[in-house]
Each structure stands twice: as C-alpha cells, then as structure tokens.
Scaffold this motif. Structure first.
Motif, PDB file in Angstrom:
ATOM      1  N   LEU A   7       0.819  -1.213   0.000  1.00 46.79           N
ATOM      2  CA  LEU A   7       0.000   0.000   0.000  1.00 46.79           C
ATOM      3  C   LEU A   7       0.855   1.265   0.000  1.00 46.79           C
ATOM      4  O   LEU A   7       0.410   2.316  -0.462  1.00 46.79           O
ATOM      5  CB  LEU A   7      -0.919   0.018   1.221  1.00 46.79           C
ATOM      6  N   LEU A   8       2.078   1.160   0.499  1.00 42.05           N
ATOM      7  CA  LEU A   8       2.924   2.341   0.626  1.00 42.05           C
ATOM      8  C   LEU A   8       3.841   2.550  -0.573  1.00 42.05           C
ATOM      9  O   LEU A   8       4.670   3.452  -0.574  1.00 42.05           O
ATOM     10  CB  LEU A   8       3.777   2.235   1.894  1.00 42.05           C
ATOM     11  N   GLN A   9       3.687   1.731  -1.606  1.00 41.00           N
ATOM     12  CA  GLN A   9       4.607   1.797  -2.744  1.00 41.00           C
ATOM     13  C   GLN A   9       4.129   2.791  -3.795  1.00 41.00           C
ATOM     14  O   GLN A   9       3.779   2.447  -4.916  1.00 41.00           O
ATOM     15  CB  GLN A   9       4.812   0.408  -3.354  1.00 41.00           C
ATOM     16  N   ILE A  10       4.083   4.053  -3.406  1.00 44.01           N
ATOM     17  CA  ILE A  10       3.797   5.152  -4.328  1.00 44.01           C
ATOM     18  C   ILE A  10       4.963   6.129  -4.238  1.00 44.01           C
ATOM     19  O   ILE A  10       5.312   6.593  -3.150  1.00 44.01           O
ATOM     20  CB  ILE A  10       2.472   5.853  -3.992  1.00 44.01           C
ATOM     21  N   HIS A  11       5.566   6.430  -5.373  1.00 39.97           N
ATOM     22  CA  HIS A  11       6.773   7.258  -5.407  1.00 39.97           C
ATOM     23  C   HIS A  11       6.581   8.373  -6.426  1.00 39.97           C
ATOM     24  O   HIS A  11       6.375   8.117  -7.615  1.00 39.97           O
ATOM     25  CB  HIS A  11       7.992   6.415  -5.781  1.00 39.97           C
ATOM     26  N   HIS A  12       6.651   9.607  -5.943  1.00 35.84           N
ATOM     27  CA  HIS A  12       6.456  10.761  -6.818  1.00 35.84           C
ATOM     28  C   HIS A  12       7.767  11.161  -7.474  1.00 35.84           C
ATOM     29  O   HIS A  12       8.813  11.243  -6.816  1.00 35.84           O
ATOM     30  CB  HIS A  12       5.902  11.939  -6.017  1.00 35.84           C
ATOM     31  N   GLY A  13       7.726  11.399  -8.776  1.00 32.26           N
ATOM     32  CA  GLY A  13       8.885  11.868  -9.518  1.00 32.26           C
ATOM     33  C   GLY A  13       8.563  13.176 -10.218  1.00 32.26           C
ATOM     34  O   GLY A  13       7.629  13.887  -9.847  1.00 32.26           O
ATOM     35  N   GLU A  14       9.328  13.497 -11.250  1.00 34.51           N
ATOM     36  CA  GLU A  14       9.112  14.733 -12.001  1.00 34.51           C
ATOM     37  C   GLU A  14       8.184  14.446 -13.174  1.00 34.51           C
ATOM     38  O   GLU A  14       8.555  13.753 -14.124  1.00 34.51           O
ATOM     39  CB  GLU A  14      10.446  15.299 -12.494  1.00 34.51           C
TER      40      GLU A  14
END
Length: 719
Positions: A619-626
């Motif tokens: 559930l925590l595997q969200i990663h914001h990039g550019e």
C-alpha cells in the motif's frame, strides 16, 4: 565445593565464584589495552575504580566507578557485585540477550544510571544487606517510581537491573542474594509498566534542522576546498617557528644547537626589515595594559631564529629604530585569499590563531566524513590514516575502520578491542578528500586526535588512555566551528551564517538521522545542488552503511516512513479536492492512497526497525517523480530498481522512468510539470541553430508529452 568469604560474614561463596581480596585487581579477567600501565591498575580496596585500561575505544571518555557515591551500609556489597559483573565469566542476561558477559562500558553505565539510584532507595529504607530485600519492598519500589513525574523514563532499565541482581543469586553468597522468588512474580516489565511491549522505543535523537545542516555542510566544504591549503601552509609555518621556541627546542632535543654563526644575524635582520618595507608591513606588536603598543620581541626572535635577548643588543636597537610602525599582531607570511566569488574576504593569518584554524579545519573534515559516510560517531573518531583507498577495478572510494557496536565473539560477548568490518563504507570523493587533508594536518595515526600539535604531550596524570577526541570534545568543536563562522559572517557582512538549531546543540550522534532525512527528501537547496544525495545514497548502500549491522537502513527507513505518510496525506487531500489522475496505474493509485491512509494514518512506531518492516507494505509503494508518479509493482516495473525486488527498501529509479511502464500514474500536479516541460521544449525546437539530431530527438519528446497532456485532459473532461 564452596569457598568461605573472608572479609565479612557473607556466607559460603558458590563454586566457580572467585571472591576478591583487598589487593585483587579490579580488571583481573579483562583484556587490557597495550598502552595500559599495569603498575597503576585499580585494586578492589580502592574507593574509585579506574576502568580505562580495559576500554579500547580511543574516543571514549575517562571512565571510573566511584563508590563514595554509594551509601556506606551497602558500599562493600555493591563493590563485590560490580567486581563480579566485571570478572565473572557466567553472568545472567535479560530474556533475548545472547551474551554471557557485559562490556566494561556497560557496567559503568548501569552503575551511574541505575544501580546508584536503586542502592540509594534501598538504603533510605534501612536496608544494610541485599538479603534483607523482600518481594513486598520490590513492589513498593515499582509503586514509587511509577509515581514519578515521568515514570517511563529509564524505568524499564531500572527494573532490568533489579532483575539482573536477582539473576546473579547463583554466583553470590547468601548475604547478597535477593529473595528466591523472581521479582514481581516474574511478570513482564511491559505488563508492570503498562506499556504493552518491551521492544526498544524510538530513537529520540533529533535530526539537525535543514537550514542548519545545509549551511554547516556548506561551510565545511568551503573549509575543505578553499581554506585547507592556506591553513595547512600556515600550520607548517607555525610549526617551524614553534620549533625555535625554548619549548620547541626541548621537544626536538635541539636546545644546545647554535642558531646563528657569528656575522649571520645582522644580514638576516636587514633582509627582514627590507621585506617589511617593501610589503608595507609592520613590526609584530602587542598592547600593554596601559594602552601602549610595544614590539613583540619573542616573535621577532622566532623569525630570526635567535634568542629573545636580541632586544637588548645593538641589533635590537636597529629594529626598534627602523622607523617601521608597530602592528597589533604577529603575522605569518601565509595569507587567507579567497576567490572573488566567495565575497569580501582577505585576511592575514596570525601566529596565535593557527592552532584554532587547524582545529576548525579538522572539525570541518569531521562534518564531511561523519555526515556523508553514515558511520557512527565512535567509528569515525576511531578512524586511522590510510583508512580510505580507491578500488582500481570499480572506481569506488572505500573507507575501512574499526567498529565496536555489534562486534561480538562466538559467545555473543562484545569484542572489547573492536574489529575491522569486512564490508567497508563506500563513500563519495569528497569524503576521501577530507581524509587526505586530515592526513596532512597532523602526524597522529588517528584522524581525529585530541591534540593536533605533536609538541603537546599527554598530561602525565591523565586517566583517559585513548588519544581520539571524545563525543563531548567533538560536540564542543562543532559549537566553536559555528561560532567562528558566524563571527566572520558578521564581520564581513556575509549573508550565509549557520543558523541556530532549535532542537538543541550540535552533536555527532545527530548526523546519521539527519543524513537519512536528507537522502529521503533530497531538498533542493544550496548543498543538494553540489552534493548529490542520491549519489551518496547509492554509494553508501553498496558498502557497510547498507548492511543492517550498521544500523543506517533503520534510520533511513524511519525517515522514509515519515515522508511517505506526509505524501499520502497530501495525495488524499488532493483527491478529495477533485484532482484527476490518468495513466495505466491511475486506479491502483486511488486505491492505494485511500487504503494506506485508513491503515497507517496516526500509527505510532516504537522503533526504527518497525518502520523498516512497514515500508515494504504494498500500500505504501507510491513514489512521486518529475512529471510522473510510480505506483510500484516490482514484478512489472520497466526501470532498473534500486535494490533487490524482495528488499523492503527497494525503490524505482524515478530518474530513468520508462514511458510505457504499467506502473505509471499522472496527477494534476504531475501535469503541471509536463506543461512547463512542453513550453521549454518548444523554445529549444524553435532555435534554428540546434543540431539536427538533437532537434529530431526534442521533437519526438515534445510529441510524447503533448500526447500525455491530451490524454490527461480528455480523461478529466470525461470524469
């Protein structure tokens, strides 16, 4: 077979227990440092036991047990108990502990932090022998400490020490044994305190505030890259002059050497005066209490390598009547120039300030090495020259040194002299440069010795044997570094001082937690632009800092946990405000954001290892990039993952995101970046002088981004 105790009526001493006599050595069965003076070791009869001979960590402070602090009625019993803790080979251990012996430093810590408190409390209630303690009295002890204002602070450790004293019934004579029944009927400490778990609590060491750390590291790098060479040159000049002093001549055994042959001194004086006139300089001077400026003859004697009595000679009169002004300092030939980009700065270096500047340079190097390696403070303070090498095959900079925490023998006991970890730290080149400067700064085998000047000998009566700076010493040096920088900024009107940290004074132990925070957040400030935190992270996790024994993954995981919760809170708020999400992983993104906030919002962690366990939750595997958001599924990710797919610390390479990856989602915030990128590319494409190959590549990228924007906007219209 039992042995009678001889000094008091203790009862029979159990088989296997050696009962010390007044002249028995305190450290009888402990390994001793090679430099320990065996003739000065403490004996059992001494009131103060010096433990330093058995402490191998060079940075550790002077350590002793002072039994004057123990009530007289229980003093002898406490000495016998502590002697057994230091020397008996078979000790009781708390549940879960594997070791059969505790370290000398641990004995000291439990003595000053818990045992003194326990013994005082018992003595105040009329106890004169441990055998007089009852289970009812131990219940009253718990009630008393729970009535304290902050009952949980240290309470668990205090109860553990009572259990430890009880647990040693088998090796102690009857007069020193607590009741046969386990304290508190064997009830778990967590149940007694109502904490629900005996797991170690969260590390309360505060990280250094971002503005403070940014400027602290900025100035440390400035010292290394700009100030180091002039400081090293000034130190060499200072050392050469000091060797000409009476103290220096005694140190180098040259006190009987003739300094000048007849006729040599006068030409040297003329050359010295002519040089001052050409440079527009002044004679070295100082101010008397009544405000007069007088020549500093001792410094002139150092320059000319002659006796101080020159002032009473005709040569001295030649100097005094030279017509040169008398200055307010004794200046060295070395100057402190800075490039024009550094702002207003051009300062002479005085003879007296060189030791301070050398100490500041050493402190700056400590900041760089400790902060950018992720090593523990004690590990850094014990580093020795030659510790950094470059692997010719991989091109990696490797840092090797002793570690003490977690260095255990096959029985689970601490190896007192430490050991060299087979997995070195992998560091960036800036760390290697700092080590190289330290190796030029002083001749000590340690990188961070207590004394940088070789002519300052150890105090004859010093109890501490280690020559490395202590934790307290380096904390003082950090404070002095900040003060010096801020004074210079105020003097020169600079706008880049090191701001105060409202979380408390700077300490070496705070660097690891701060680095974990910076690596996770990668703030785009002054230092983030010049020191690539992502690069430092990759390098560190390739070496010792990436192993669980180093403790750094736990620190990083805790900061990662906090950061992800903040991001999820922002994501949920944006969705609630109507933010549109597009891309192949849009549905998974919305599901995870909602579920993660339900599952984890408000959860309290008691230690860093819990964070390491939790951040592996899908559930925590969200990663914001550019311009994109990765809803990570390691099995389908198209990028090169950072870490093993089964490691909870695995992350996507958001700097190398693949456009066709099924894990992609794009929020309205991402699209804002896409729009800006489209504008930038349009300007580049409009340049008629752009190379054809680059023009074609940029056109292709512009088409792709415009398609992404159209898909997002069309989806937003339909929804």
């Amino acid at each position: 077979m039992t042995t009678p105790a001889s000094d008091l009526d203790w009862g029979e001493v159990p088989t296997g227990t050696f009962w010390p006599q007044p002249d028995t050595l305190v450290l009888l069965k402990r390994d001793l440092r090679p430099d320990a003076d065996r003739t000065k070791l403490s004996c059992f009869a001494d009131t103060v036991w010096d433990l330093n001979a058995a402490i191998f960590e060079d940075h550790y402070r002077a350590t002793s047990l002072n039994f004057d602090l123990i009530p007289a009625a229980l003093r002898l019993a406490t000495k016998h108990y502590c002697w057994q803790l230091l020397n008996h080979g078979r000790l009781w251990a708390p549940p879960g502990a594997k070791r059969t012996r505790i370290s000398v430093t641990t004995v000291h810590l439990l003595f000053v932090n818990e045992l003194q408190f326990i013994i005082d409390w018992l003595a105040q209630r009329g106890i004169t022998a441990f055998c007089q303690v009852t289970n009812e009295l131990l219940d009253a002890f718990v009630d008393a400490i729970l009535d304290e204002e902050d009952p949980l602070t240290g309470t668990s450790r205090t109860l553990t020490e009572i259990r430890r004293l009880w647990g040693h019934r088998e090796i102690l004579p009857p007069a020193m044994r607590l009741p046969q029944a386990p304290p508190w009927a064997g009830e778990d400490t967590a149940e007694i305190l109502g904490t629900g778990s005996t797991a170690r609590r969260e590390n309360r060491t505060p990280r250094i505030a971002e503005p403070t750390m940014q400027m602290l590291l900025s100035w440390a790098v400035r010292f290394l890259e700009v100030f180091a060479d002039p400081i090293l040159a000034a130190r060499d000049e200072h050392a050469e002059l000091y060797r000409r002093t009476p103290e220096g001549r005694r140190f180098t055994a040259t006190q009987n050497r003739n300094r000048n042959r007849p006729g040599d001194l006068l030409p040297k004086v003329h050359a010295y005066l002519d040089n001052l006139r050409q440079q527009g300089g002044s004679l070295p001077g100082s101010q008397t209490p009544d405000g007069r400026w007088v020549i500093r003859w001792r410094y002139i004697a150092l320059i000319l390598d002659c006796a101080d009595s020159i002032k009473d000679t005709g040569t001295g009169r030649l100097i005094a009547e030279s017509g040169l002004p008398i200055g307010d300092q004794a200046l060295l030939n070395t100057k402190f120039p800075l490039p024009s980009g550094e702002g207003p700065w051009h300062q002479d270096i005085t003879y007296d300030e060189v030791p301070e500047l050398a100490r500041l340079l050493s402190t700056a190097c400590f900041v760089i090495v400790a902060y950018l390696s992720g090593a523990r403070a004690g590990e850094v303070l014990n580093l020795r020259r030659g510790c950094v090498t470059r692997d010719a095959d991989t091109g990696l900079w490797l840092m090797r040194g002793l570690y003490f925490k977690g260095a255990l023998d096959r029985y689970g006991n601490k190896i007192p002299e430490g050991t060299v970890r087979p997995d070195p730290w992998v560091v960036i080149e800036l760390v290697a440069s700092a080590v190289a400067v330290l190796e030029r700064l002083h001749p000590s085998p340690l990188l961070f010795p207590t004394r940088l000047e070789p002519f300052h000998k150890r105090w004859v009566n010093a109890r501490r044997l280690g020559d490395a700076r202590s934790d307290a010493s380096i904390a003082g040096d950090l404070g002095d570094f900040v003060q010096w920088v801020n004074e210079q900024c105020a003097r020169l009107g600079r706008s880049d001082p090191i701001p105060d940290d409202d979380r408390g004074p700077l300490k070496a132990s705070r660097f690891r937690r701060t680095l974990a925070w910076f690596i996770r957040r990668r703030p785009r400030g002054l230092i983030a632009a010049s020191i690539q935190y992502g690069h430092a992270h990759v390098r560190m996790l390739e070496g010792y800092a990436g192993t669980y024994e180093s403790g750094f993954p736990d620190e990083y995981a805790f900061q990662d946990w906090l950061y992800r919760l903040e991001c999820f809170a922002e994501d949920e708020a944006a969705l609630a405000a109507g933010e549109h999400v597009s891309g192949p992983a849009a549905d998974a993104y919305r599901t995870r954001v909602a579920a993660a906030n339900r599952e984890f919002a408000g959860r309290v962690l008691k230690n860093e290892r819990q964070a390491l366990d939790l951040i592996g939750n899908p559930l925590l595997q969200i990663h914001h990039g550019e311009g994109m958001t990765c809803v990570l599924n390691p099995a389908t990710a198209a990028c090169q993952l950072r870490g093993d797919a089964n490691d909870p610390l695995v992350t996507p390479d958001t700097d190398d995101c693949r456009p066709k990856c099924p894990n992609l989602a794009r929020t309205d915030r991402d699209i804002g970046y896409v729009r800006k990128k489209i504008v930038d590319l349009a300007e580049i494409i409009a340049d008629p002088l752009a190379p054809p190959i680059r023009h074609q590549r940029d056109c292709h990228e512009l088409d792709r981004l415009q398609a992404v924007l159209r898909d997002h906007e069309e989806g937003a219209t339909r929804s």
